[in-house]
Design an enzyme around this catalytic site. Sequence first.
Site, short mmCIF file in Angstrom:
data_model
loop_
_atom_site.label_atom_id
_atom_site.label_comp_id
_atom_site.label_asym_id
_atom_site.label_seq_id
_atom_site.Cartn_x
_atom_site.Cartn_y
_atom_site.Cartn_z
N ASP A 222 0.85 -1.20 0.00
CA ASP A 222 0.00 0.00 0.00
C ASP A 222 0.88 1.25 0.00
O ASP A 222 2.11 1.15 -0.20
CB ASP A 222 -1.02 -0.04 1.16
N CYS B 211 2.78 -3.46 4.06
CA CYS B 211 1.99 -2.28 4.43
C CYS B 211 2.68 -1.63 5.62
O CYS B 211 3.89 -1.85 5.80
CB CYS B 211 0.52 -2.64 4.70
N THR C 246 2.34 -2.07 8.93
CA THR C 246 2.73 -3.08 9.93
C THR C 246 2.85 -4.48 9.36
O THR C 246 3.37 -5.37 10.03
CB THR C 246 1.66 -3.16 11.04
N GLY D 18 -2.54 -5.75 8.37
CA GLY D 18 -3.76 -5.69 7.57
C GLY D 18 -3.63 -6.44 6.26
O GLY D 18 -4.53 -7.20 5.85
N HIS E 50 7.53 -25.27 8.58
CA HIS E 50 6.45 -25.95 9.31
C HIS E 50 5.07 -25.63 8.77
O HIS E 50 4.18 -26.47 8.86
CB HIS E 50 6.50 -25.55 10.79
N ARG F 145 5.24 -34.60 9.66
CA ARG F 145 4.21 -34.33 10.66
C ARG F 145 3.55 -32.97 10.45
O ARG F 145 2.43 -32.74 10.88
CB ARG F 145 4.80 -34.42 12.08
N HIS F 146 4.25 -32.09 9.75
CA HIS F 146 3.68 -30.76 9.54
C HIS F 146 2.61 -30.77 8.45
O HIS F 146 1.75 -29.90 8.42
CB HIS F 146 4.79 -29.77 9.16
N ARG G 47 -0.97 -31.03 9.69
CA ARG G 47 -1.47 -29.80 10.31
C ARG G 47 -1.80 -28.73 9.26
O ARG G 47 -2.79 -28.01 9.39
CB ARG G 47 -0.41 -29.27 11.30
#
Length: 146
Positions: free
Chosen positions: A8, A65, A67, A70, A98, A132-133, A136
Amino acid sequence: MKLAIGCDHVGIELKPSIVEFLEALGHSVQDFGTKSNSRVNYPDYAQAVAEAVVSKNCDLGILICGTGVGISIAANKVKGIRAVVCSDPYSAKLSKEHNNTNILAFGSRVVGPELAKMITQEWLEAEFEGGRHKKRVDQISQLENL
Ligand code: RB5
């Protein structure tokens, strides 16, 4: 790799140095904007980069952006996207190994250019470990069907 990048009007401060860094590493970069300092809405750029990634037009995406918050939340609303906002290289690396993240986000008000480059390089060089990841990550994908 072919990388999608978007930002942005706040993230635009950091984007040119990241694009230059990615190209120096040998990647091709497709810039989805924004390309000026005029005020814009970050979900538009999150959507453009996320769609480039899920359609496989680009291998991975980078979003910036103020931070990184968003724009990563918005990207994560697109089915198939696992976006992570990072301000440290360790989390970036582990998010790929992971969690098989396919978009990296950071904040231009949070990280400087050199740290952002380090985060980006760790993330790009890391590989999903599967095993194993995978179960998930598959569970995360199933949440998209609720
Ligand atoms: C824009 O003012 C700012 O809200 C945006 O760049 C970002 O930090 C949002 O998460």
